[in-house]
Scaffold this motif. Structure first.
Motif, PDB file in Angstrom:
ATOM      1  N   PRO A 184     -27.650  23.777  59.554  1.00 19.04           N
ATOM      2  CA  PRO A 184     -27.353  22.471  58.575  1.00 19.04           C
ATOM      3  C   PRO A 184     -26.619  21.607  58.997  1.00 19.04           C
ATOM      4  CG  PRO A 184     -26.580  24.562  57.623  1.00 19.04           C
ATOM      5  CD  PRO A 184     -27.108  24.870  58.819  1.00 19.04           C
ATOM      6  N   LEU A 185     -27.009  20.321  58.838  1.00 19.84           N
ATOM      7  CA  LEU A 185     -26.182  19.129  59.278  1.00 19.84           C
ATOM      8  C   LEU A 185     -25.228  19.075  57.912  1.00 19.84           C
ATOM      9  CD1 LEU A 185     -25.089  16.754  60.615  1.00 19.84           C
ATOM     10  CD2 LEU A 185     -27.030  15.322  59.573  1.00 19.84           C
ATOM     11  N   ASN A 186     -23.975  19.658  58.107  1.00 15.71           N
ATOM     12  CA  ASN A 186     -23.055  19.327  56.889  1.00 15.71           C
ATOM     13  C   ASN A 186     -22.220  18.151  56.912  1.00 15.71           C
ATOM     14  OD1 ASN A 186     -20.645  19.667  58.764  1.00 15.71           O
ATOM     15  ND2 ASN A 186     -21.112  21.803  58.865  1.00 15.71           N
ATOM     16  N   SER A 187     -21.675  17.846  55.786  1.00 15.13           N
ATOM     17  CA  SER A 187     -20.864  16.377  55.596  1.00 15.13           C
ATOM     18  C   SER A 187     -19.892  16.297  56.782  1.00 15.13           C
ATOM     19  CB  SER A 187     -20.383  16.324  54.308  1.00 15.13           C
ATOM     20  OG  SER A 187     -19.456  17.362  54.147  1.00 15.13           O
ATOM     21  N   ASP A 188     -19.151  17.284  57.284  1.00 14.09           N
ATOM     22  CA  ASP A 188     -18.001  17.124  58.138  1.00 14.09           C
ATOM     23  C   ASP A 188     -18.723  16.658  59.507  1.00 14.09           C
ATOM     24  OD1 ASP A 188     -15.929  17.729  56.473  1.00 14.09           O
ATOM     25  OD2 ASP A 188     -16.006  19.598  56.946  1.00 14.09           O
ATOM     26  N   LEU A 189     -19.589  17.393  59.899  1.00 13.03           N
ATOM     27  CA  LEU A 189     -20.467  17.311  61.182  1.00 13.03           C
ATOM     28  C   LEU A 189     -21.099  15.765  61.068  1.00 13.03           C
ATOM     29  CD1 LEU A 189     -21.509  17.805  63.961  1.00 13.03           C
ATOM     30  CD2 LEU A 189     -23.304  19.210  62.874  1.00 13.03           C
ATOM     31  N   GLU A 190     -21.718  15.305  59.907  1.00 13.33           N
ATOM     32  CA  GLU A 190     -22.375  14.020  59.885  1.00 13.33           C
ATOM     33  C   GLU A 190     -21.129  13.030  60.205  1.00 13.33           C
ATOM     34  OE1 GLU A 190     -25.646  11.873  57.079  1.00 13.33           O
ATOM     35  OE2 GLU A 190     -24.216  13.467  56.273  1.00 13.33           O
ATOM     36  N   SER A 191     -19.973  12.974  59.572  1.00 13.03           N
ATOM     37  CA  SER A 191     -19.035  12.130  59.546  1.00 13.03           C
ATOM     38  C   SER A 191     -18.580  12.015  60.949  1.00 13.03           C
ATOM     39  CB  SER A 191     -17.981  12.369  58.558  1.00 13.03           C
ATOM     40  OG  SER A 191     -16.863  11.652  58.870  1.00 13.03           O
ATOM     41  N   GLN A 192     -18.443  13.016  61.789  1.00 13.42           N
ATOM     42  CA  GLN A 192     -18.080  12.943  63.055  1.00 13.42           C
ATOM     43  C   GLN A 192     -18.763  12.297  63.947  1.00 13.42           C
ATOM     44  OE1 GLN A 192     -16.291  16.702  64.678  1.00 13.42           O
ATOM     45  NE2 GLN A 192     -16.459  17.632  62.735  1.00 13.42           N
ATOM     46  N   LEU A 193     -20.114  12.827  63.730  1.00 12.38           N
ATOM     47  CA  LEU A 193     -21.288  11.966  64.554  1.00 12.38           C
ATOM     48  C   LEU A 193     -21.371  10.462  64.302  1.00 12.38           C
ATOM     49  CD1 LEU A 193     -24.336  14.453  63.973  1.00 12.38           C
ATOM     50  CD2 LEU A 193     -23.048  13.847  66.228  1.00 12.38           C
ATOM     51  N   LYS A 194     -21.125  10.075  63.256  1.00 11.72           N
ATOM     52  CA  LYS A 194     -20.613   8.600  62.992  1.00 11.72           C
ATOM     53  C   LYS A 194     -19.829   7.784  63.880  1.00 11.72           C
ATOM     54  CE  LYS A 194     -22.879   8.679  58.194  1.00 11.72           C
ATOM     55  NZ  LYS A 194     -22.738   8.396  56.982  1.00 11.72           N
ATOM     56  N   ARG A 195     -18.667   8.781  63.849  1.00 11.29           N
ATOM     57  CA  ARG A 195     -17.585   8.259  64.707  1.00 11.29           C
ATOM     58  C   ARG A 195     -17.961   8.057  66.314  1.00 11.29           C
ATOM     59  NH1 ARG A 195     -14.300  11.662  61.758  1.00 11.29           N
ATOM     60  NH2 ARG A 195     -13.325  12.655  63.649  1.00 11.29           N
ATOM     61  N   THR A 196     -18.771   9.018  66.647  1.00 11.98           N
ATOM     62  CA  THR A 196     -19.025   9.191  68.065  1.00 11.98           C
ATOM     63  C   THR A 196     -20.286   8.649  68.164  1.00 11.98           C
ATOM     64  OG1 THR A 196     -19.526  11.408  67.704  1.00 11.98           O
ATOM     65  CG2 THR A 196     -17.252  10.719  68.755  1.00 11.98           C
ATOM     66  N   GLN A 197     -20.902   7.806  67.682  1.00  8.79           N
ATOM     67  CA  GLN A 197     -22.393   7.218  67.647  1.00  8.79           C
ATOM     68  C   GLN A 197     -22.938   7.115  69.068  1.00  8.79           C
ATOM     69  OE1 GLN A 197     -23.099   3.884  64.929  1.00  8.79           O
ATOM     70  NE2 GLN A 197     -25.108   5.101  64.458  1.00  8.79           N
ATOM     71  N   SER A 198     -22.322   6.395  69.886  1.00  4.53           N
ATOM     72  CA  SER A 198     -22.507   6.075  71.263  1.00  4.53           C
ATOM     73  C   SER A 198     -22.901   7.386  72.147  1.00  4.53           C
ATOM     74  CB  SER A 198     -21.933   4.854  71.994  1.00  4.53           C
ATOM     75  OG  SER A 198     -20.580   5.390  71.977  1.00  4.53           O
ATOM     76  N   ARG A 199     -21.845   8.124  72.089  1.00  4.65           N
ATOM     77  CA  ARG A 199     -21.589   9.456  72.821  1.00  4.65           C
ATOM     78  C   ARG A 199     -21.735  10.819  71.708  1.00  4.65           C
ATOM     79  NH1 ARG A 199     -19.042   5.730  75.994  1.00  4.65           N
ATOM     80  NH2 ARG A 199     -16.899   6.237  74.900  1.00  4.65           N
ATOM     81  N   LYS A 200     -22.594  11.159  71.236  1.00  4.07           N
ATOM     82  CA  LYS A 200     -22.577  12.071  70.137  1.00  4.07           C
ATOM     83  C   LYS A 200     -22.456  13.424  70.741  1.00  4.07           C
ATOM     84  CE  LYS A 200     -25.661   9.871  66.823  1.00  4.07           C
ATOM     85  NZ  LYS A 200     -26.680   9.907  65.947  1.00  4.07           N
ATOM     86  N   TYR A 201     -22.624  13.669  72.211  1.00  3.97           N
ATOM     87  CA  TYR A 201     -22.506  14.829  72.965  1.00  3.97           C
ATOM     88  C   TYR A 201     -21.213  15.324  72.759  1.00  3.97           C
ATOM     89  CZ  TYR A 201     -20.769  12.051  76.861  1.00  3.97           C
ATOM     90  OH  TYR A 201     -20.064  11.214  77.435  1.00  3.97           O
ATOM     91  N   THR A 202     -20.133  14.689  72.387  1.00  5.50           N
ATOM     92  CA  THR A 202     -18.911  14.964  72.399  1.00  5.50           C
ATOM     93  C   THR A 202     -18.711  16.062  70.815  1.00  5.50           C
ATOM     94  OG1 THR A 202     -18.281  12.681  71.501  1.00  5.50           O
ATOM     95  CG2 THR A 202     -17.778  13.213  74.013  1.00  5.50           C
ATOM     96  N   THR A 203     -19.137  15.089  69.936  1.00  5.33           N
ATOM     97  CA  THR A 203     -19.256  15.861  68.723  1.00  5.33           C
ATOM     98  C   THR A 203     -19.788  17.173  68.752  1.00  5.33           C
ATOM     99  OG1 THR A 203     -18.804  13.682  67.618  1.00  5.33           O
ATOM    100  CG2 THR A 203     -19.632  15.420  66.346  1.00  5.33           C
ATOM    101  N   TYR A 204     -21.307  17.207  69.424  1.00  9.30           N
ATOM    102  CA  TYR A 204     -21.834  18.389  69.158  1.00  9.30           C
ATOM    103  C   TYR A 204     -21.201  19.246  70.034  1.00  9.30           C
ATOM    104  CZ  TYR A 204     -26.143  15.682  67.707  1.00  9.30           C
ATOM    105  OH  TYR A 204     -26.838  14.985  67.073  1.00  9.30           O
ATOM    106  N   ALA A 205     -20.599  18.993  70.886  1.00 12.40           N
ATOM    107  CA  ALA A 205     -19.755  20.033  72.052  1.00 12.40           C
ATOM    108  C   ALA A 205     -18.760  20.716  71.083  1.00 12.40           C
ATOM    109  CB  ALA A 205     -19.262  19.444  73.369  1.00 12.40           C
ATOM    110  N   LEU A 206     -17.776  19.781  70.567  1.00 15.56           N
ATOM    111  CA  LEU A 206     -16.872  20.286  69.672  1.00 15.56           C
ATOM    112  C   LEU A 206     -17.270  21.224  68.550  1.00 15.56           C
ATOM    113  CD1 LEU A 206     -13.816  19.858  69.343  1.00 15.56           C
ATOM    114  CD2 LEU A 206     -14.269  18.060  67.685  1.00 15.56           C
ATOM    115  N   ASN A 207     -18.170  21.050  68.124  1.00 17.37           N
ATOM    116  CA  ASN A 207     -19.018  22.014  67.024  1.00 17.37           C
ATOM    117  C   ASN A 207     -19.770  23.054  67.405  1.00 17.37           C
ATOM    118  OD1 ASN A 207     -18.186  20.770  64.162  1.00 17.37           O
ATOM    119  ND2 ASN A 207     -18.417  18.936  65.631  1.00 17.37           N
TER     120      ASN A 207
END
Length: 265
Positions: A184-207
């Motif tokens: 599931p896409l939880n609120s913490d992950l959703e918030s991080q994805l918004k901060r790295t909108q142009s390069r979401k792979y960094t957030t996906y990798a971190l999680n």
């Protein structure tokens, strides 16, 4: 922000979810690789037992000409001779893209097949694929329909096959097998994805959401093949899971419904 500074840290333990978000995310993104390289270690992925898979392609029978480089699923995991390791990745996408390295093939190996099944071996999606004419990393995206969409918190097994000769007869084929689970896409992950909108792979990798990190970065690299940033991050992403040898291969997306292929150099 660069992925290169965090990949060795965030890919460690890719086979467990959910993951507690690491502190000071933005500081990790802004570190240089030089500051962490001396402490870097190849991530160790535990043997989870079932479900099992095969990252490097084997053959179903003996009728296939041996390949100089095996077909390889782009998933984390240890290299072993048999199917006794769990090659499980995570995604938040209902319709993810699956990635495989396909080497230069014999002339009679021109047809591929992608198969997605649930844990009970029930077919969810199956399609034939026309293969690229040169060694490439290929992506197969699930079509957007209710029958093939992944359900949250369920595991699915997927196969990629390359047939040798006539697939309508008793087929010989090379194959790889891996597993995927939608989380599931939880609120913490959703918030991080918004901060790295142009390069979401960094957030996906971190999680530790490998499937989406790979897909997002592959898409960016195809759209801007001259970007040093995307090239460097792509290389490190593959290196940290033992797949660095494929980093320079062209990236191809196979459109199964129309048998169309789009390719980047």
């Amino acid at each position: 922000m660069k992925l290169t500074c965090i990949m060795t840290l965030v890919l460690f333990g890719l086979v467990s979810y959910p993951i507690r978000v690491l502190a000071q995310v933005d500081q990790l993104f802004n570190q240089s690789l030089a500051n962490t390289s001396s402490q870097s270690k190849r991530p160790k992925f535990p043997d989870n037992g079932a479900p099992t898979g095969r990252r490097k392609g084997g053959t179903s029978r003996d009728g296939c000409t041996p390949l100089n480089t095996p077909i390889t699923a782009l998933v984390p995991g240890e290299e072993i001779a048999d199917e006794s390791k769990s090659f499980l990745t995570f995604t938040i996408s209902e319709y993810p893209t699956f990635w495989v390295f396909v080497p230069e093939l014999p002339k009679n190996a021109v047809l591929g097949e992608f198969l997605l099944q649930d844990e009970n071996d029930k077919n969810i999606y199956k399609t034939s694929l026309s293969l690229p004419q040169r060694a490439s990393i290929v992506g197969i995206k699930l079509p957007h329909n209710s029958q093939s969409g992944l359900k949250i918190n369920q595991k699915y097994q997927w196969y990629f096959k390359v047939f040798c000769g006539n697939s309508q007869q008793i087929p010989d084929y090379f194959y790889v097998k891996a597993w995927i689970q939608r989380v599931p896409l939880n609120s913490d992950l959703e918030s991080q994805l918004k901060r790295t909108q142009s390069r979401k792979y960094t957030t996906y990798a971190l999680n530790q959401i490998w499937q989406d990190a790979l897909t997002n970065l592959a898409t960016l690299r195809r759209s801007d093949p001259n970007s040093n940033l995307f090239t460097e991050d792509w290389t490190l992403l593959l290196k940290d899971v033992g797949l660095a040898e494929f980093a320079t291969a062209p990236i191809v997306e196979l459109e199964s419904d129309e048998k169309a292929i789009t390719q980047s150099n």
